[in-house]
Design a protein around this motif. Structure first.
Motif, PDB file in Angstrom:
ATOM      1  N   VAL A   1      -9.663  -0.053 -16.403  1.00 49.06           N
ATOM      2  CA  VAL A   1      -9.992   0.568 -15.118  1.00 49.06           C
ATOM      3  C   VAL A   1     -11.487   0.519 -14.822  1.00 49.06           C
ATOM      4  CG1 VAL A   1      -9.975   2.742 -13.850  1.00 49.06           C
ATOM      5  CG2 VAL A   1      -7.963   2.058 -15.178  1.00 49.06           C
ATOM      6  N   LEU A   2     -12.301   0.856 -15.795  1.00 50.80           N
ATOM      7  CA  LEU A   2     -13.735   0.987 -15.545  1.00 50.80           C
ATOM      8  C   LEU A   2     -14.430  -0.360 -15.442  1.00 50.80           C
ATOM      9  CD1 LEU A   2     -14.542   3.977 -17.928  1.00 50.80           C
ATOM     10  CD2 LEU A   2     -13.706   4.012 -15.579  1.00 50.80           C
ATOM     11  N   GLY A   3     -13.858  -1.368 -16.097  1.00 46.25           N
ATOM     12  CA  GLY A   3     -14.401  -2.716 -15.961  1.00 46.25           C
ATOM     13  C   GLY A   3     -15.877  -2.791 -16.326  1.00 46.25           C
ATOM     14  N   LYS A   4     -16.703  -3.234 -15.391  1.00 42.73           N
ATOM     15  CA  LYS A   4     -18.135  -3.421 -15.643  1.00 42.73           C
ATOM     16  C   LYS A   4     -18.990  -2.354 -14.972  1.00 42.73           C
ATOM     17  CE  LYS A   4     -17.716  -8.423 -16.268  1.00 42.73           C
ATOM     18  NZ  LYS A   4     -18.203  -9.763 -15.868  1.00 42.73           N
TER      19      LYS A   4
ATOM     20  N   ASP B   1       0.831  -1.204   0.000  1.00 42.52           N
ATOM     21  CA  ASP B   1       0.000   0.000   0.000  1.00 42.52           C
ATOM     22  C   ASP B   1       0.867   1.256   0.000  1.00 42.52           C
ATOM     23  OD1 ASP B   1      -2.314  -1.386  -0.051  1.00 42.52           O
ATOM     24  OD2 ASP B   1      -2.719  -1.267   2.096  1.00 42.52           O
ATOM     25  N   ASP B   2       1.924   1.237   0.798  1.00 44.17           N
ATOM     26  CA  ASP B   2       2.826   2.390   0.852  1.00 44.17           C
ATOM     27  C   ASP B   2       3.544   2.576  -0.488  1.00 44.17           C
ATOM     28  OD1 ASP B   2       2.399   2.924   3.705  1.00 44.17           O
ATOM     29  OD2 ASP B   2       3.428   1.022   3.977  1.00 44.17           O
ATOM     30  N   HIS B   3       3.911   1.446  -1.088  1.00 50.93           N
ATOM     31  CA  HIS B   3       4.575   1.509  -2.401  1.00 50.93           C
ATOM     32  C   HIS B   3       3.660   2.175  -3.430  1.00 50.93           C
ATOM     33  CE1 HIS B   3       6.877   0.414  -5.903  1.00 50.93           C
ATOM     34  NE2 HIS B   3       5.927  -0.400  -6.341  1.00 50.93           N
ATOM     35  N   ILE B   4       2.366   1.791  -3.404  1.00 52.39           N
ATOM     36  CA  ILE B   4       1.411   2.371  -4.352  1.00 52.39           C
ATOM     37  C   ILE B   4       1.211   3.854  -4.064  1.00 52.39           C
ATOM     38  CG2 ILE B   4      -1.004   2.293  -5.099  1.00 52.39           C
ATOM     39  CD1 ILE B   4      -0.865  -0.753  -4.551  1.00 52.39           C
ATOM     40  N   ASP B   5       1.129   4.211  -2.773  1.00 49.13           N
ATOM     41  CA  ASP B   5       0.991   5.632  -2.404  1.00 49.13           C
ATOM     42  C   ASP B   5       2.147   6.457  -2.979  1.00 49.13           C
ATOM     43  OD1 ASP B   5      -1.378   5.666  -1.067  1.00 49.13           O
ATOM     44  OD2 ASP B   5      -0.510   5.172   0.874  1.00 49.13           O
ATOM     45  N   TRP B   6       3.343   5.924  -2.845  1.00 48.57           N
ATOM     46  CA  TRP B   6       4.519   6.654  -3.326  1.00 48.57           C
ATOM     47  C   TRP B   6       4.483   6.802  -4.846  1.00 48.57           C
ATOM     48  CZ3 TRP B   6       8.730   5.451  -6.449  1.00 48.57           C
ATOM     49  CH2 TRP B   6       9.796   6.354  -6.401  1.00 48.57           C
ATOM     50  N   LEU B   7       4.081   5.733  -5.554  1.00 48.90           N
ATOM     51  CA  LEU B   7       3.988   5.806  -7.016  1.00 48.90           C
ATOM     52  C   LEU B   7       2.965   6.848  -7.450  1.00 48.90           C
ATOM     53  CD1 LEU B   7       4.102   1.989  -7.870  1.00 48.90           C
ATOM     54  CD2 LEU B   7       5.897   3.665  -8.321  1.00 48.90           C
ATOM     55  N   LEU B   8       1.839   6.898  -6.733  1.00 44.22           N
ATOM     56  CA  LEU B   8       0.819   7.895  -7.064  1.00 44.22           C
ATOM     57  C   LEU B   8       1.339   9.310  -6.811  1.00 44.22           C
ATOM     58  CD1 LEU B   8      -2.377   6.181  -5.628  1.00 44.22           C
ATOM     59  CD2 LEU B   8      -1.792   6.490  -8.017  1.00 44.22           C
TER      60      LEU B   8
ATOM     61  N   LYS C   1       4.313  10.283  -7.031  1.00 45.19           N
ATOM     62  CA  LYS C   1       5.282  10.623  -8.062  1.00 45.19           C
ATOM     63  C   LYS C   1       4.668  10.595  -9.465  1.00 45.19           C
ATOM     64  CE  LYS C   1       8.672  11.128  -5.227  1.00 45.19           C
ATOM     65  NZ  LYS C   1       9.250  12.462  -5.010  1.00 45.19           N
ATOM     66  N   LYS C   2       3.313  10.435  -9.519  1.00 45.35           N
ATOM     67  CA  LYS C   2       2.579  10.404 -10.796  1.00 45.35           C
ATOM     68  C   LYS C   2       3.018   9.244 -11.690  1.00 45.35           C
ATOM     69  CE  LYS C   2       1.605  15.380 -10.871  1.00 45.35           C
ATOM     70  NZ  LYS C   2       0.232  15.224 -10.393  1.00 45.35           N
ATOM     71  N   LYS C   3       3.437   8.164 -11.054  1.00 48.08           N
ATOM     72  CA  LYS C   3       3.786   6.953 -11.811  1.00 48.08           C
ATOM     73  C   LYS C   3       2.562   6.040 -11.806  1.00 48.08           C
ATOM     74  CE  LYS C   3       8.718   7.206 -10.762  1.00 48.08           C
ATOM     75  NZ  LYS C   3       9.916   6.497 -10.301  1.00 48.08           N
ATOM     76  N   TYR C   4       1.528   6.486 -12.522  1.00 47.15           N
ATOM     77  CA  TYR C   4       0.230   5.826 -12.434  1.00 47.15           C
ATOM     78  C   TYR C   4       0.236   4.424 -13.038  1.00 47.15           C
ATOM     79  CZ  TYR C   4      -1.391  10.495 -11.221  1.00 47.15           C
ATOM     80  OH  TYR C   4      -1.575  11.690 -10.607  1.00 47.15           O
ATOM     81  N   GLU C   5       0.959   4.262 -14.126  1.00 47.01           N
ATOM     82  CA  GLU C   5       0.983   2.940 -14.760  1.00 47.01           C
ATOM     83  C   GLU C   5       1.566   1.894 -13.812  1.00 47.01           C
ATOM     84  OE1 GLU C   5       0.375   0.245 -17.874  1.00 47.01           O
ATOM     85  OE2 GLU C   5      -0.127   2.361 -17.898  1.00 47.01           O
TER      86      GLU C   5
ATOM     87  N   MET D   1      -0.381  -1.314 -11.979  1.00 45.98           N
ATOM     88  CA  MET D   1       0.120  -2.690 -12.069  1.00 45.98           C
ATOM     89  C   MET D   1       0.354  -3.273 -10.677  1.00 45.98           C
ATOM     90  SD  MET D   1       2.807  -2.388 -15.242  1.00 45.98           S
ATOM     91  CE  MET D   1       3.396  -4.037 -14.954  1.00 45.98           C
ATOM     92  N   ALA D   2       0.935  -2.465  -9.791  1.00 38.03           N
ATOM     93  CA  ALA D   2       1.194  -2.930  -8.425  1.00 38.03           C
ATOM     94  C   ALA D   2      -0.111  -3.226  -7.706  1.00 38.03           C
ATOM     95  CB  ALA D   2       1.996  -1.881  -7.655  1.00 38.03           C
TER      96      ALA D   2
END
Length: 854
Positions: A421-424, A363-370, A372-376, A380-381
């Protein structure tokens, strides 16, 4: 190096990582939060002096002599009034059921948390440290050690009384003790010692490196990584010591174990605490820095680093500066680092603050990526950890990514991500479609709209189709081909296309698309009409797929004008749906098309269109002469007289020759070859085919006064006619081209024939001899005679019942057997005897019986 800034005091006070370089691309390894709740209140009125960590709870000692038991959130669960002065050390056994406490006024207490029974003693000197045996609760001896100016071991004897043993003294104050399994490590003013309680031997002495530092101001930090690895930090020096077993042959008077220092290096700052993290180390540093304004040192924020030890140095993995409360007033001895082995939690203890550091999770890893605007990468994470993710919603991350792409103007990538992202979620899909409409990018999202089990409202698809129809006919046509017809109101789109065709009636793209829409709507006649008008390649597929053969009976000419080959193949493949007679009727006014159809029909089956063979003669003569002769050869239903008439009218010599020969007029056919074609080779070939002596005579007679013809005959007739007949009839003195070569060829052909005959004769003789030898070997073989064989004359058993008596039996090669006395006498010829039965068969019925009677 990341900074951790102090937050305003809240019920749940947290640290937040903040990099010293705002644009740093290196992700932090640890995250921090302040231990709050009950701890906040305690440290407002008191100061922390020591703390011990158990997997289940924490034990905090203060400067005012109190000990608090806390849960991992910092809530107070128990409180003990131990002394009025500073608590120096708290020790817990592995079970967490017993605690040892020592204070500055000499009090030592060891007791159970669920019962106060235990050891309670007051000494007349300060006791700096206490350490319980790791298995104190289970052990019968209840061992623990204390350290002041001496190291004492306490244990219960068999009378349940406490027994004291002196382990070491005389090297100054003992400031730290760490007990692991059977090994006790302690530090005094001189260095670090290790004592093996199982062998009662001291096994090492690791000397202090920097003796200029006061040991009370810069105390030693000790930490066991495992049962045999001790990490020692003192001043700016770190040593990693491994306890090893000594080879029995080397012992003599030495301890059974020894210590090897596997790594030793210096650090930039003073060490306040150490803890293991896998194969790395977590180090707490006390930092002093020089002031830029005044030429003096000041106390900076402590640092928590993760380092990778090497044999003689270390590699820094991460480094964080911690803004703990009142860090400006703290000394090196005021900081401690404790850790929980079970959860990789690290506690930084200072007098007015306790900070918890833990490894960053997914979760922290994803927070940091967001951040830093590393959305892709964040998306994936999040997908990888979807089953275990708690705080992060994959869809939320994805929406942030889509928003970012839209802001950048990368509309195609944003639209592509919508699928993932939007799925169903239909509501999100429709919101995104309207957003793309607002920014004028409906085309970008059109390729990625759901069109399977999940479908949006028809109005959404129609809105996009109308948008394309206004600006992009090709894009509109592509969507119509890609999207199932049930996604939208087909009639509404047909009407819209029709309106556009009123303004541009010849637009092939719109016409083709309208035909496809009619097909979706099952209005195949209208679609077929458009396809034929456009000469579109899909017309044949439409006819086959929807069985529209009844609709094309009056459109056969149009189909063949478009593509004769495909049209004819389709008609011939579906004769049961459109008869040959109907096709011929429709093509009556277009003989060139009729010929193509009938020609393919004849190729498929020579008999199907037999009633049209007479008609085909003229069609072949008019449109396809190269195939006329093969047709005349293969057809058995063609009227020869009619064919001959047409060929003679058109002066088709080869076809006329074939027809004359087929009608039996071979002499006239040969005459035409010689007179009209003047082709001696063809004439000779014709004569060979007919194999008629009269034809050869006519050919010789016609050629006798024509030298080129004579040359041709001499070269070719040697195997069919005696060339002497031709040579005798050649006029004397006639000049014949290549006569010498022709005569040589005649002689060579003759010699070849002689050689062939001789060769054949040799082969025949060899084969006959071989077969004769084989027959002889076969006839020389014995023949089995037993009781089952009978005499062919008397029909009695061939062998007598009494084998001792002499008897005679005659057995022929044909396997017929006779008693010698039963064999008729006329069966012999010149001493050779024959089987009467087989002889009778050759002479005729009944003759064998007559022979028998004679």
């Amino acid at each position: 190096m990341a900074e951790v800034e102090e937050q305003a005091r809240k019920p749940s006070e947290e640290f937040t990582d903040e990099s010293e370089e705002e644009d740093s691309e290196e992700e932090p390894k640890l995250k921090y939060e302040r231990l709050s709740n009950g701890v906040t209140e305690i440290l407002q009125n008191d100061a922390a002096s020591c703390m011990t960590v158990h997997d289940k709870f924490l034990a905090l000692g203060t400067h005012f002599g109190k000990v608090f038991l806390l849960d991992i959130q910092g809530n107070v669960t128990q409180k003990f009034e131990i002394s009025s002065v500073k608590i120096n050390q708290i020790s817990l056994d592995e079970s967490g059921e017993h605690v040892g406490i020592c204070s500055e006024d000499g009090k030592v207490q060891v007791f159970g948390l669920y019962t106060r029974e235990g050891f309670h003693e007051n000494f007349d000197y300060p006791v700096k440290v206490v350490a319980l045996h790791p298995q104190f609760t289970r052990s019968n001896y209840k061992q623990f050690v204390t350290g002041g100016n001496k190291l004492l071991l306490y244990e219960k004897n068999w009378l349940n009384r406490w027994k004291t043993s002196l382990l070491h003294e005389g090297e100054g104050t003992i400031t730290n003790i760490q007990w692991r399994a059977n090994l006790i490590a302690w530090a005094n003013n001189v260095g670090v010692k290790i004592y093996d309680i199982s062998t009662k031997q001291r096994i090492t002495n690791v000397l202090r490196d920097n003796v200029s530092l006061r040991p009370d101001m810069y105390p030693c930090s000790l930490c066991w990584k495992d049962n045999t690895t001790l990490i020692v930090g003192w001043g700016t020096s770190i040593k990693i010591c491994v306890v090893k077993e000594r080879n029995p042959t080397e012992m003599r008077d030495l301890p059974s174990r020894y210590v090897e220092i596997v790594s030793a290096f210096d650090t930039e700052f003073f060490i306040s605490g150490l803890a293991p993290l896998a194969d790395q180390l977590v180090t707490l540093y006390f930092v002093k820095e020089n002031s830029e304004q005044m030429d003096e040192e000041f106390r900076a924020r402590p640092r928590l680093d993760i380092i990778q030890p090497l044999p003689e140095s270390c590699e820094e993995i991460s480094s964080d500066a911690l803004t703990v409360r009142n860090f400006q007033d703290n000394e090196c001895r005021d900081y401690r680092l404790e850790h929980s082995e079970g959860e990789s939690l690290f506690y930084i203890i200072s007098p007015k603050d306790i900070v918890v550091a833990k490894e960053r999770d997914q979760d922290d890893h994803i927070d940091w990526l967001l951040e830093k605007k590393k959305y892709e990468e964040a998306l994936m994470a999040a997908e990888i950890s979807f089953k275990n993710i708690k705080r992060h919603d994959v869809q939320k991350i994805g929406m942030a990514y889509i928003n970012h792409l839209v802001e950048k103007g990368d509309y195609d990538s944003a639209a592509r991500k919508c699928q993932k992202v939007l799925g169903k979620n239909m509501e999100l899909w429709e919101n995104e479609v309207y957003r793309f409409k607002t920014i004028g990018q409906l085309k970008a999202i059109s390729q990625y709209l759901p069109r399977g089990d999940l479908r949006l409202r028809p109005a959404i698809y129609e809105m996009i189709l109308h948008e394309f129809l206004k600006t992009d006919y090709e894009g509109f046509a592509m969507l119509i081909r890609q999207w199932p017809g049930e996604l939208y109101n087909n009639l509404a789109i047909v009407q819209a296309v029709s309106d556009h065709l009123k303004r541009d009636p010849t637009n092939s793209t719109l016409l083709t698309t309208l035909a496809e829409l009619y097909t979706y709507d099952q209005r195949y006649d209208k679609a077929l009409e458009i396809y034929l008008k456009l000469r579109h390649k899909d017309v044949y597929q439409l006819i086959h797929k929807h069985n529209l053969f009844s609709s094309i009976e009056d459109k056969i000419v149009l189909l063949m004008d478009f593509d004769k080959e495909k049209a004819v193949d389709m008609l011939l493949d579906n004769e049961d749906k459109i008869s040959t007679d109907r096709v011929v009727e429709e093509l009556a006014d277009r003989p060139e098309l009729l010929h193509v159809y009938l020609h393919k029909l004849f190729k498929r089956d020579h008999h199907k269109g037999q009633k049209y063979h007479e008609r085909q003669i003229g069609l072949y003569a008019e449109y396809d002469r190269p195939n006329l002769l093969p047709f005349l050869r293969d057809s058995t239903h063609c009227p020869l007289e009619k064919a001959l008439e047409i060929c003679q009218q058109r002066n088709f010599v080869e076809e006329t020759v074939f027809l004359l020969s087929r009608m039996g007029n071979c002499r006239r056919a040969l005459q035409m070859i010689m007179e009209e074609l003047g082709d001696v080779d063809k004439a000779i070939e014709f004569a060979k085919e007919q194999d008629d002596a009269e034809l050869w005579e006519d050919l010789i007679s016609y050629s006798i006064d024509k030298p080129p013809f004579i040359t041709g005959l001499l070269n070719n007739i040697g195997t069919h006619v005696d060339p002497i007949l031709l040579i005798h009839r050649i006029k004397e003195g006639m000049e014949i081209p290549n006569l010498r070569d022709s005569l040589v060829k005649i002689l060579q052909d003759y010699n070849l024939q002689i050689l062939l005959r001789e060769g054949c004769k040799k082969i025949l003789v060899a084969d006959s001899l071989s077969l004769l030898q084989k027959m002889h070997r076969t006839q020389m073989r014995g023949v089995r005679v037993d009781e089952e064989n009978i005499c062919e004359s008397c029909h009695a058993t061939i062998l007598p019942s009494d084998m001792a008596k002499p008897f005679n039996v005659v057995v022929f090669h044909c396997r017929h057997m006779f008693h010698k006395e039963c064999l008729p006498s006329p069966g012999t010829l010149h001493g050779v005897q024959f089987c009467n039965i087989c002889s009778a068969k050759r002479r005729g019925p009944g003759s064998g019986i007559l022979e028998m009677k004679k």
